[in-house]
Write a protein that holds these residues in place. Structure first.
Motif, PDB file in Angstrom:
ATOM      1  N   ASN A 127      20.890  85.530  67.367  1.00  0.00           N
ATOM      2  CA  ASN A 127      19.735  85.123  66.553  1.00  0.00           C
ATOM      3  C   ASN A 127      19.960  85.445  65.083  1.00  0.00           C
ATOM      4  O   ASN A 127      19.460  84.748  64.206  1.00  0.00           O
ATOM      5  CB  ASN A 127      18.449  85.752  67.079  1.00  0.00           C
ATOM      6  N   SER A 128      20.748  86.476  64.784  1.00  0.00           N
ATOM      7  CA  SER A 128      21.010  86.802  63.378  1.00  0.00           C
ATOM      8  C   SER A 128      21.823  85.706  62.698  1.00  0.00           C
ATOM      9  O   SER A 128      21.661  85.470  61.504  1.00  0.00           O
ATOM     10  CB  SER A 128      21.709  88.163  63.247  1.00  0.00           C
ATOM     11  N   SER A 129      22.692  85.029  63.446  1.00  0.00           N
ATOM     12  CA  SER A 129      23.449  83.922  62.844  1.00  0.00           C
ATOM     13  C   SER A 129      22.543  82.741  62.526  1.00  0.00           C
ATOM     14  O   SER A 129      22.745  82.048  61.523  1.00  0.00           O
ATOM     15  CB  SER A 129      24.583  83.473  63.765  1.00  0.00           C
ATOM     16  N   TYR A 130      21.551  82.503  63.356  1.00  0.00           N
ATOM     17  CA  TYR A 130      20.603  81.422  63.060  1.00  0.00           C
ATOM     18  C   TYR A 130      19.720  81.791  61.862  1.00  0.00           C
ATOM     19  O   TYR A 130      19.399  80.940  61.027  1.00  0.00           O
ATOM     20  CB  TYR A 130      19.771  81.064  64.287  1.00  0.00           C
ATOM     21  N   MET A 131      19.370  83.071  61.765  1.00  0.00           N
ATOM     22  CA  MET A 131      18.624  83.523  60.583  1.00  0.00           C
ATOM     23  C   MET A 131      19.494  83.382  59.329  1.00  0.00           C
ATOM     24  O   MET A 131      19.026  82.929  58.281  1.00  0.00           O
ATOM     25  CB  MET A 131      18.172  84.976  60.752  1.00  0.00           C
ATOM     26  N   MET A 132      20.775  83.771  59.444  1.00  0.00           N
ATOM     27  CA  MET A 132      21.694  83.664  58.313  1.00  0.00           C
ATOM     28  C   MET A 132      21.888  82.204  57.916  1.00  0.00           C
ATOM     29  O   MET A 132      21.896  81.880  56.727  1.00  0.00           O
ATOM     30  CB  MET A 132      23.042  84.307  58.664  1.00  0.00           C
ATOM     31  N   ARG A 133      22.040  81.322  58.894  1.00  0.00           N
ATOM     32  CA  ARG A 133      22.172  79.889  58.600  1.00  0.00           C
ATOM     33  C   ARG A 133      20.949  79.398  57.817  1.00  0.00           C
ATOM     34  O   ARG A 133      21.083  78.684  56.820  1.00  0.00           O
ATOM     35  CB  ARG A 133      22.325  79.081  59.878  1.00  0.00           C
ATOM     36  N   GLY A 134      19.780  79.793  58.254  1.00  0.00           N
ATOM     37  CA  GLY A 134      18.555  79.402  57.561  1.00  0.00           C
ATOM     38  C   GLY A 134      18.498  79.964  56.149  1.00  0.00           C
ATOM     39  O   GLY A 134      18.101  79.272  55.203  1.00  0.00           O
ATOM     40  N   PHE A 135      18.910  81.233  55.995  1.00  0.00           N
ATOM     41  CA  PHE A 135      18.920  81.841  54.665  1.00  0.00           C
ATOM     42  C   PHE A 135      19.898  81.118  53.748  1.00  0.00           C
ATOM     43  O   PHE A 135      19.577  80.803  52.595  1.00  0.00           O
ATOM     44  CB  PHE A 135      19.265  83.337  54.747  1.00  0.00           C
ATOM     45  N   ILE A 136      21.107  80.855  54.241  1.00  0.00           N
ATOM     46  CA  ILE A 136      22.111  80.164  53.422  1.00  0.00           C
ATOM     47  C   ILE A 136      21.625  78.759  53.064  1.00  0.00           C
ATOM     48  O   ILE A 136      21.773  78.320  51.919  1.00  0.00           O
ATOM     49  CB  ILE A 136      23.479  80.139  54.130  1.00  0.00           C
ATOM     50  N   ASN A 137      21.036  78.061  54.019  1.00  0.00           N
ATOM     51  CA  ASN A 137      20.495  76.722  53.717  1.00  0.00           C
ATOM     52  C   ASN A 137      19.414  76.797  52.655  1.00  0.00           C
ATOM     53  O   ASN A 137      19.338  75.942  51.769  1.00  0.00           O
ATOM     54  CB  ASN A 137      19.952  76.062  54.978  1.00  0.00           C
ATOM     55  N   PHE A 138      18.576  77.833  52.727  1.00  0.00           N
ATOM     56  CA  PHE A 138      17.517  77.981  51.722  1.00  0.00           C
ATOM     57  C   PHE A 138      18.107  78.310  50.354  1.00  0.00           C
ATOM     58  O   PHE A 138      17.810  77.637  49.366  1.00  0.00           O
ATOM     59  CB  PHE A 138      16.517  79.069  52.123  1.00  0.00           C
ATOM     60  N   ILE A 139      18.940  79.349  50.283  1.00  0.00           N
ATOM     61  CA  ILE A 139      19.415  79.844  48.985  1.00  0.00           C
ATOM     62  C   ILE A 139      20.351  78.844  48.302  1.00  0.00           C
ATOM     63  O   ILE A 139      20.510  78.864  47.085  1.00  0.00           O
ATOM     64  CB  ILE A 139      20.055  81.249  49.119  1.00  0.00           C
ATOM     65  N   THR A 140      20.953  77.943  49.079  1.00  0.00           N
ATOM     66  CA  THR A 140      21.814  76.910  48.491  1.00  0.00           C
ATOM     67  C   THR A 140      21.083  75.577  48.346  1.00  0.00           C
ATOM     68  O   THR A 140      21.680  74.594  47.925  1.00  0.00           O
ATOM     69  CB  THR A 140      23.082  76.697  49.343  1.00  0.00           C
ATOM     70  N   GLY A 141      19.812  75.571  48.680  1.00  0.00           N
ATOM     71  CA  GLY A 141      19.037  74.337  48.656  1.00  0.00           C
ATOM     72  C   GLY A 141      18.516  73.971  47.275  1.00  0.00           C
ATOM     73  O   GLY A 141      18.733  74.663  46.283  1.00  0.00           O
ATOM     74  N   ALA A 142      17.772  72.878  47.237  1.00  0.00           N
ATOM     75  CA  ALA A 142      17.296  72.309  45.972  1.00  0.00           C
ATOM     76  C   ALA A 142      15.894  72.771  45.592  1.00  0.00           C
ATOM     77  O   ALA A 142      15.371  72.340  44.565  1.00  0.00           O
ATOM     78  CB  ALA A 142      17.321  70.783  46.068  1.00  0.00           C
ATOM     79  N   SER A 143      15.278  73.654  46.359  1.00  0.00           N
ATOM     80  CA  SER A 143      13.902  74.051  46.054  1.00  0.00           C
ATOM     81  C   SER A 143      13.840  74.842  44.750  1.00  0.00           C
ATOM     82  O   SER A 143      14.795  75.540  44.382  1.00  0.00           O
ATOM     83  CB  SER A 143      13.311  74.896  47.189  1.00  0.00           C
ATOM     84  N   PRO A 144      12.708  74.757  44.040  1.00  0.00           N
ATOM     85  CA  PRO A 144      12.557  75.532  42.803  1.00  0.00           C
ATOM     86  C   PRO A 144      12.703  77.033  43.036  1.00  0.00           C
ATOM     87  O   PRO A 144      13.265  77.738  42.196  1.00  0.00           O
ATOM     88  CB  PRO A 144      11.142  75.175  42.327  1.00  0.00           C
ATOM     89  N   ASP A 145      12.209  77.531  44.168  1.00  0.00           N
ATOM     90  CA  ASP A 145      12.327  78.961  44.465  1.00  0.00           C
ATOM     91  C   ASP A 145      13.788  79.375  44.607  1.00  0.00           C
ATOM     92  O   ASP A 145      14.196  80.429  44.102  1.00  0.00           O
ATOM     93  CB  ASP A 145      11.565  79.319  45.738  1.00  0.00           C
ATOM     94  N   ALA A 146      14.587  78.571  45.299  1.00  0.00           N
ATOM     95  CA  ALA A 146      16.006  78.888  45.467  1.00  0.00           C
ATOM     96  C   ALA A 146      16.716  78.890  44.117  1.00  0.00           C
ATOM     97  O   ALA A 146      17.547  79.755  43.842  1.00  0.00           O
ATOM     98  CB  ALA A 146      16.660  77.884  46.414  1.00  0.00           C
ATOM     99  N   LYS A 147      16.371  77.948  43.256  1.00  0.00           N
ATOM    100  CA  LYS A 147      16.985  77.884  41.924  1.00  0.00           C
ATOM    101  C   LYS A 147      16.644  79.122  41.101  1.00  0.00           C
ATOM    102  O   LYS A 147      17.516  79.698  40.457  1.00  0.00           O
ATOM    103  CB  LYS A 147      16.552  76.622  41.196  1.00  0.00           C
ATOM    104  N   VAL A 148      15.396  79.545  41.148  1.00  0.00           N
ATOM    105  CA  VAL A 148      14.990  80.759  40.419  1.00  0.00           C
ATOM    106  C   VAL A 148      15.780  81.965  40.922  1.00  0.00           C
ATOM    107  O   VAL A 148      16.258  82.792  40.142  1.00  0.00           O
ATOM    108  CB  VAL A 148      13.462  81.001  40.551  1.00  0.00           C
ATOM    109  N   LEU A 149      15.934  82.079  42.226  1.00  0.00           N
ATOM    110  CA  LEU A 149      16.692  83.198  42.794  1.00  0.00           C
ATOM    111  C   LEU A 149      18.157  83.145  42.364  1.00  0.00           C
ATOM    112  O   LEU A 149      18.738  84.165  41.977  1.00  0.00           O
ATOM    113  CB  LEU A 149      16.564  83.210  44.315  1.00  0.00           C
ATOM    114  N   ARG A 150      18.756  81.980  42.415  1.00  0.00           N
ATOM    115  CA  ARG A 150      20.159  81.848  41.984  1.00  0.00           C
ATOM    116  C   ARG A 150      20.316  82.129  40.500  1.00  0.00           C
ATOM    117  O   ARG A 150      21.342  82.670  40.062  1.00  0.00           O
ATOM    118  CB  ARG A 150      20.688  80.448  42.297  1.00  0.00           C
TER     119      ARG A 150
END
Length: 189
Positions: A127-150
């Motif tokens: 389950n941690s790999s699925y959580m990590m996949r979701g986190f990586i998809n979020f942090i590398t995504g196009a959302s404004p929140d992800a951009k602010v974090l990056r």
């Protein structure tokens, strides 16, 4: 049949029960007991090969596919750098991702704080790999929140700390039969 129909893993079974049994625990004080998980399953076809798992598998190969997808993405590869942190005892690559908006000046880069995220120190915790996949998809995504974090942080991500354990099917340990969560060169107490 699922493979022929390209279904993959399925949640199946009936009469699924999780209950306290009558076996006492010896590792603690008082009236503490073990628990049991039981279920029934009817095999649909004679001669089939069936596998049972307590959760959906996420393999080292799945990780390789996810990382290749990121590397081949023209947008994500601008702010995701992949490198090999080290090789495991079994010779498998332990990947390190660095995710951040590239800085134009050294002073700007030095002001960013680091965030370290890891998964799969225990190979059985898929389950941690699925959580990590979701986190990586979020942090590398196009959302404004992800951009602010990056823009404001440098993310150092180790998506699979124990690839050997994952590959050989261990639940908690490495190839050396060690729990990596309990073995540090300089532990902080």
């Amino acid at each position: 049949m699922p493979k022929l129909k390209n279904l993959g893993w399925l949640r199946m079974g009936h009469n699924i029960h999780y209950y306290k049994n009558n076996i006492r625990r010896k590792d603690c004080k008082g009236e503490r007991y073990q628990y049991s998980l039981t279920w029934q399953f009817q095999f649909p076809n004679t001669g089939d090969v069936c596998y049972f798992s307590h959760c959906y598998p996420y393999s080292y190969t799945d990780l390789q596919k996810d990382l290749l997808e990121i590397a081949n993405d023209a947008v994500k590869s601008q702010y995701v750098k992949q490198r090999i942190l080290c090789h495991s005892l079994g010779g498998n690559m332990v990947h390190l991702l660095t995710v951040t908006t590239p800085s134009t000046h050294l002073t700007e880069a030095k002001q960013k704080r680091a965030v370290v995220v890891t998964a799969r120190v225990h190979p059985g915790e898929t389950n941690s790999s699925y959580m990590m996949r979701g986190f990586i998809n979020f942090i590398t995504g196009a959302s404004p929140d992800a951009k602010v974090l990056r823009d404001n942080f440098v993310f150092k991500i180790v998506p699979m700390l124990n690839p050997d354990g994952v590959i050989v099917g261990n639940y908690r340990s490495s190839l050396a039969a060690r729990d990596l969560n309990r073995n540090y060169k300089n532990p902080i107490k």
